[in-house]
Design a protein around this motif. Structure first.
Motif, PDB file in Angstrom:
ATOM      1  N   ASP A 269     -42.369  -6.841   8.906  1.00  0.00           N
ATOM      2  CA  ASP A 269     -40.966  -6.967   9.268  1.00  0.00           C
ATOM      3  C   ASP A 269     -40.396  -8.187   8.545  1.00  0.00           C
ATOM      4  OD1 ASP A 269     -38.478  -7.080  10.411  1.00  0.00           O
ATOM      5  OD2 ASP A 269     -39.192  -7.745  12.387  1.00  0.00           O
ATOM      6  N   ASP A 270     -39.365  -7.964   7.726  1.00  0.00           N
ATOM      7  CA  ASP A 270     -38.797  -9.082   6.962  1.00  0.00           C
ATOM      8  C   ASP A 270     -37.512  -9.622   7.589  1.00  0.00           C
ATOM      9  OD1 ASP A 270     -37.094  -7.002   6.446  1.00  0.00           O
ATOM     10  OD2 ASP A 270     -37.233  -7.115   4.259  1.00  0.00           O
ATOM     11  N   HIS A 271     -37.404  -9.502   8.899  1.00  0.00           N
ATOM     12  CA  HIS A 271     -36.240 -10.051   9.600  1.00  0.00           C
ATOM     13  C   HIS A 271     -36.281 -11.579   9.544  1.00  0.00           C
ATOM     14  CE1 HIS A 271     -33.483 -10.941  12.950  1.00  0.00           C
ATOM     15  NE2 HIS A 271     -32.954  -9.761  12.671  1.00  0.00           N
ATOM     16  N   PRO A 272     -35.112 -12.239   9.464  1.00  0.00           N
ATOM     17  CA  PRO A 272     -35.097 -13.717   9.382  1.00  0.00           C
ATOM     18  C   PRO A 272     -35.693 -14.419  10.597  1.00  0.00           C
ATOM     19  CG  PRO A 272     -32.876 -12.829   9.663  1.00  0.00           C
ATOM     20  CD  PRO A 272     -33.761 -11.682   9.325  1.00  0.00           C
ATOM     21  N   SER A 273     -35.820 -13.717  11.701  1.00  0.00           N
ATOM     22  CA  SER A 273     -36.460 -14.325  12.870  1.00  0.00           C
ATOM     23  C   SER A 273     -37.980 -14.258  12.775  1.00  0.00           C
ATOM     24  CB  SER A 273     -36.000 -13.615  14.155  1.00  0.00           C
ATOM     25  OG  SER A 273     -36.431 -12.256  14.145  1.00  0.00           O
TER      26      SER A 273
END
Length: 256
Positions: free
Chosen positions: A198-202
């Protein structure tokens, strides 16, 4: 009688001058020896604590400056022992050799300092040009470099050279069909196996490593350059004192 007293006075003055020079050389050599220990200790510290990312820099200037510093430290310690021995035994050959070594150390310290400062000025440009290419082509294919990249991303809290998107063009992700990662797992804020799917900023760091590595390396180079250029002029005084003592011993030999 008067001639004898005058001769004794001259002999005492010469002896005092020679003893004073020997004392000065002892003091200088002790300080010089301490600087050698400092060179050696700081060089080894940079080598073991700050040298882990040298393979990512794309240049041998940084390792050369570091090893020069270590070599200078060891050579200073050896030269200091020789200088004290020459002054104690009044051995002209040892003192002349000591002066020559001091000149060599002066030159090497100056070169080391100049190299460090020159490279410090171009390191950001070099990293921007080479770091991304090095990481994208060699990650997972070069064990040493892979470890260096993983350590850098975990320690600097960053991902990729410029940003996390760099990894989308990596040879590793393009050729490895078994992975669903968008980046290495060391890009994750909380590391776990497969966490970078998952490359989400979180989840992963978006900031690239190039600016942080440049700052980190510049700090080491400033230390090398500052010490090298700051202390190299000290050797000139040692050369002068050594030559003066050689002259005194030479005069004594010719006289008697």
């Amino acid at each position: 009688m008067m001639n004898g007293q005058a001769r004794n006075r001259r002999k005492n003055q010469e002896l005092c001058g020679k003893n004073f020079l020997k004392f000065v050389i002892y003091v200088f050599t002790f300080i010089f020896w301490l600087t050698g220990c400092a060179f050696l200790a700081i060089g080894l510290w940079i080598l073991f604590a700050k040298h882990s990312y040298a393979s990512l820099l794309g240049s041998s200037t940084y390792p050369i400056a570091t090893f020069l510093m270590i070599g200078i430290g060891g050579f200073i310690i050896f030269s200091g022992i020789m200088g004290c021995g020459g002054a104690r035994s009044e051995n002209r050959c040892l003192l002349v050799l000591y002066a020559v070594f001091l000149l060599l150390i002066f030159l090497v310290e100056a070169i080391s300092g100049v190299l460090a400062y020159m490279y410090e000025g171009i390191i950001r440009e070099e990293l921007s040009r080479n770091l991304n290419d090095t990481m994208m082509k060699n990650y997972k294919y070069d064990v040493h470099l892979t470890q260096a990249v993983d350590d850098m991303q975990q320690n600097f809290l960053c991902c990729g050279a410029v940003s996390f998107k760099d990894w989308q063009k990596s040879k590793w992700l393009q050729e490895d069909k078994n992975t669903t990662n968008k980046a290495p797992d060391t890009c994750c804020m909380s590391y776990s196996l497969g966490c970078a799917e998952d490359d989400h900023p979180s989840n992963i760091y978006y900031e690239g490593c190039s600016p942080k590595l440049a700052k980190y390396t510049k700090e080491s180079l400033m230390i090398i350059g500052g010490i090298g250029l700051g202390l190299c002029c000290v050797q000139i005084f040692g050369v002068i004192f050594s030559c003066c003592l050689v002259r005194k011993i030479k005069d004594k030999v010719y006289k008697y």
